[in-house]
Design an enzyme around this catalytic site. Structure first.
Site: not given
Ligand code: IVH
Length: 670
Positions: A116, A118, A225
Site C-alpha cells: 500500500k 503512501d 494498480y
C-alpha cells in the site's frame, strides 16, 4: 500600499490577466510574452499575500492555466474512487476471508497482495490512446483535474495503445521516493522554507502546484494498480491486469505476490513489516485483493469500499512524551522555526529528543504547552512530529504558550506580516542570520570549504575575523591569531587555508548558491551561471532579461535583481573579486560545445518523446541557450505534438521550426 490602492491594482491586473488567458488558451493568440504575463501574475500574487482578504475565487492566481475555478477544475469520476476497509490484525484478515467464502460459496481463493503505497491516488483516463484527464481522488465522487501536472511525471505515458478504440482508465498512486523527499526538504531548508512533514504531503503539495514546472523539477513517480476496463475478457484476474498495465507502458510495483490462502498473505505481511524501512518509498500497509475478477460482483461493495479487498494497516509508531521546552531558532533568511525539546523517547528504532513545531500557528492551534504530555509520531519514519496534546488533569494548570516577540539572538523585534504564518527577524546584522549564512556559504553544495564548522565560524566571528562571507578569503592573513584559538593547531590551520584556496577556483554556480539569494537554490544557481557565464554579468541584469531563461520564473528573477540592487551585496562581490575568488562559470569538461549550437537561442514547445528538461540540458551542453518565449531573437523552435501558440508565433516571425528528428540530424552534422 493602502488597501484601496491595492484593490484598484488587483482589479486592473486581474482584468489584464483574464484577457491574456483568453488570448492564450482560447484564441491561441497571445498579445504579450510569457515574461510579461508572469510578472503581472507575480505582482498580483504579492498583493494578494499582503491583502489576503482581497483574493476572489475568480482571481487568475486561483486557476491553473487560467481556466479553473478554485485552483483546479473539478472532474466527476466515471465511477467513484472507493477506499478500502482496514484490517489491523491476523484475526481481522481471517474474518475477511470468511466473509469472502460466504459470499462466493467457495472455500479457497487466490489473493493478490501488494504494497500500500503512501502517496495519493490518481485516475488516468485515456481517450483513443491519448492521456485525456488525470484526476485526484477528491471526495471519491469528484476529484481535481491535475492533467497538466501529471503530464510532467516522466513515468506516465502521454499515449498508449488504443485499446477498444475508446476510453481506458487506469488508477494508481503518485508518490515521492524517500530520497527525493529528503532532497526537496534539504533544498527547502537551504532556502529557509518550511519543510514538508512526510513524502505523502510533499507529493500532494507538488501535484497541487499551480506551476507545472515545479512539478517537473520534483521527480514524482507513480505505480498503477487498477485497470478499470475489467469487462475485457483478456484480463480475467488482477495479476493479468497488472501485466496489461505494464505492457501499456505504465510503471507497476514489482513486489506484489499471488497467495493461495490467508496464511501466505500473513507471511507476506510479516516479511514486509520487517523490510519496509529498506524500500526506497514509503508504504503504510499491505493491500489484499481477490485475484479473480469474476468474483467481484458476487462479493460486492459497501457504499464506501469494495468487499473483495482489504488494507492491512501497519500500526503507526506513536509514543507519549513530555515537552520540556519550546524554543525558537532563526534561519538564514531570518525565519523563525519553533522546536520542542522532548523527554527522550524511543520510536521506530531511534531515540527522539526533539521535534519541530514549525511556527506559532502550529503550536497555538494545538494548544501545545511547556510541560504538557504530547503524542509523537515519526512521520514517514523520518521526521518526528507532534500529533496532539494529552489534556490530562495537570494540563489546565500549565501556562498557555505564547510566541516569542523578540529574536533570541539579537533581541530585535520579530515581524509577522498580515496573513503570513511565519515570523521573521529582519535585522540583517543578527548574529544568528550571519552565522547561518556563513554556514550555508561554506556548505558542501556551495563553496565546500571543509574545516569551518559552525563552532569555528562562531569563534572567528566573535574574534572579528569574519564579518561577511568575503572575509573567509582573508583568513590566511591572520595566521598567528588563528592558531592561538582553541582546537586550532598548525595542521588544522594549514588544511583550512588549503581548502579556502581551493574553493577560490570553483565554477561560479557554487558561489552564487552560497550567497543565499532567496529562491536561488542549487539548480537555479547553475542555470544562471550557465546562461550568464559570470556573476559579474548578473550585477546589472533586469527582470525581463532574466525571466526569458527557461526555468527562471518571475519570482526568482525579481529576487536576483533585488539582491544585486543592495549596495552591501555589491561590495561583497567586489571584495570577492579583489581577493581573486573566481566569479566565472567553467562549463563541464564533458561538455561538447557544437559550433552550430553555440549561443543559439532555442525555445521548446509541445509534447516530445523526452522531457523538456532533457532537451534543455542537451542543448545547453551543446552551447545553446533555452528560453521560454518565442521572439525575433529565437533561432530555433523545437516543436513536439500539440505545440499551440508558440508554433504560430514562430511561424509568423520566421523562426526555424524543427522536430526532434531534425535536432538529431543537426547534432550529427558536426
Ligand atoms: S487498491 C477500490 N492498491 O490506498 C480501491 N490502493 O484506501 C482500490 N493505495 O485510495 C484501491 N496502494 O490511494 C490499492 N496497491 C494498492 C494501493 C492502494 C495505495 C491507496 C489508494 C486508495 C487507498 C485505499
Amino acid at each position: 500600499m493602502k488597501k484601496s490602492e491595492a484593490q484598484q491594482k488587483i482589479k486592473a491586473l486581474t482584468k489584464n490577466l483574464q484577457q491574456w488567458n483568453v488570448e492564450y488558451y482560447e484564441n491561441d493568440a497571445p498579445s504579450v510574452d510569457d515574461a510579461e504575463y508572469d510578472s503581472a501574475l507575480n505582482e498580483l500574487k504579492q498583493l494578494e499575500t499582503q491583502f489576503p482578504e482581497l483574493i476572489t475565487p475568480n482571481s487568475p492566481t486561483q486557476r491553473v492555466g487560467g481556466f479553473v475555478a478554485q485552483k483546479f477544475e473539478k472532474y466527476t469520476h466515471r465511477s467513484p474512487m472507493l477506499s478500502l476497509s482496514n484490517a489491523f490484525s491476523k484475526e481481522d484478515l481471517i474474518e475477511f476471508d470468511q466473509q469472502v467464502q460466504k459470499a462466493t460459496g467457495k472455500i479457497s481463493h487466490d489473493y493478490f497482495v501488494e504494497l500500500k503505497i503512501d502517496g495519493l491516488s490518481i485516475a488516468l483516463i485515456y481517450e483513443n490512446g491519448r492521456l485525456f484527464k488525470a484526476v485526484t481522488r477528491g471526495d471519491g465522487i469528484t476529484g481535481e483535474d491535475v492533467t497538466a501536472n501529471v503530464k510532467m511525471i516522466k513515468a506516465i505515458p502521454h499515449t498508449i495503445d488504443n485499446l477498444n478504440n475508446g476510453t481506458v482508465e487506469v488508477r494508481g498512486e503518485v508518490y515521492l521516493s524517500k530520497h527525493e523527499f529528503e532532497k526537496i526538504n534539504q533544498q527547502r531548508a537551504e532556502n529557509d522554507e518550511a519543510l514538508f512533514a512526510n513524502p505523502r504531503n510533499a507529493a500532494a503539495g507538488t501535484l497541487r502546484q499551480l506551476d507545472a514546472r515545479v512539478v517537473e523539477s520534483r521527480n514524482l513517480q507513480a505505480f498503477l494498480y487498477f485497470y478499470m476496463n475489467r469487462e475485457s475478457k483478456a484480463v480475467p484476474t488482477h495479476a493479468d491486469s497488472l501485466n496489461l498495465i505494464e505492457q501499456l507502458g505504465f510503471p507497476i510495483n514489482k513486489e506484489g505476490r499471488l497467495c493461495k490462502n490467508i496464511e501466505q498473505v500473513w507471511d507476506y505481511i510479516v516479511e514486509y513489516t520487517e523490510s519496509r524501512s529498506k524500500l526506497p518509498y514509503e508504504i503504510d500497509g499491505i493491500v489484499i485483493k481477490i485475484n479473480d475478477f469474476n468474483l467481484y460482483e458476487k462479493i460486492g461493495y459497501t457504499s464506501k469500499s469494495p468487499k473483495w479487498a482489504i488494507a492491512f494497516k501497519f500500526p503507526a509508531e506513536i509514543k507519549t512524551t513530555q515537552i520540556l521546552d519550546i524554543f525558537p531558532t532563526i534561519g538564514r533568511t531570518g525565519r523563525v522555526t519553533y522546536n520542542a525539546k522532548l523527554e527522550p523517547v524511543q520510536i521506530a528504532g531511534t531515540i527522539v529528543r526533539a521535534a519541530t513545531l514549525h511556527n506559532a500557528d502550529f503550536i497555538e492551534s494545538r494548544d501545545i504547552r511547556i510541560k504538557s504530555q504530547v503524542k509523537i509520531k515519526k512521520a514517514g519514519d523520518i521526521i518526528p512530529e507532534v500529533i496532539g496534546v494529552i489534556q490530562d488533569e495537570s494540563f489546565s494548570s500549565l501556562p498557555i504558550w505564547s510566541p516569542a516577540t523578540t529574536c533570541p539572538n539579537c533581541s530585535s523585534e520579530l515581524e509577522r506580516s498580515e496573513g503570513e504564518v511565519d515570523q521573521y527577524c529582519i535585522n540583517s546584522k543578527c548574529p544568528s542570520i550571519i552565522m547561518r549564512s556563513l554556514q550555508h556559504f561554506t556548505s558542501r553544495d556551495a563553496t565546500n570549504i571543509e574545516g569551518l564548522s559552525i563552532k569555528i565560524l562562531e569563534k572567528l566571528y566573535d574574534q572579528g575575523f569574519i564579518k561577511d562571507v568575503a572575509d573567509i578569503f582573508t583568513l590566511s592573513q591572520h595566521h598567528q591569531d588563528i592558531i592561538q584559538l582553541d582546537n586550532f593547531g598548525e595542521k588544522s590551520y594549514a588544511n583550512l587555508v588549503a581548502a579556502i584556496e581551493k574553493s577560490k577556483n570553483n565554477s561560479c554556480e557554487r558561489l552564487l548558491f552560497g550567497l543565499g539569494i532567496r529562491h536561488v537554490g542549487k539548480k537555479t544557481a547553475k542555470i544562471l551561471a550557465k546562461n550568464y557565464k559570470s556573476i559579474k554579468n548578473l550585477v546589472k541584469i533586469n527582470v525581463d532579461d532574466l525571466a526569458v531563461i527557461y526555468d527562471i520564473g518571475s519570482v526568482v528573477a525579481q529576487s536576483v535583481v533585488d539582491w544585486f540592487a543592495i549596495e552591501e551585496n555589491l561590495s561583497v562581490i567586489a571584495k570577492l573579486e579583489a581577493l581573486n575568488v573566481n566569479l566565472d562559470y567553467f562549463s563541464n569538461n564533458d561538455t561538447q560545445v557544437h559550433k552550430d549550437f553555440q549561443n543559439k537561442i532555442f525555445v521548446i514547445t509541445g509534447t516530445l518523446s523526452k522531457s523538456r528538461n532533457y532537451y534543455r540540458e542537451l542543448l545547453e551542453n551543446l552551447g545553446a541557450r533555452v528560453t521560454d518565449s518565442v521572439s525575433k531573437n529565437t533561432n530555433y523552435l523545437l516543436a513536439g505534438q500539440d505545440s499551440g501558440s508558440k508554433l504560430g508565433k514562430a511561424e509568423s516571425l520566421g523562426v526555424k521550426i524543427i522536430t526532434e528528428i531534425d535536432l538529431k540530424d543537426l547534432m550529427e552534422e558536426k
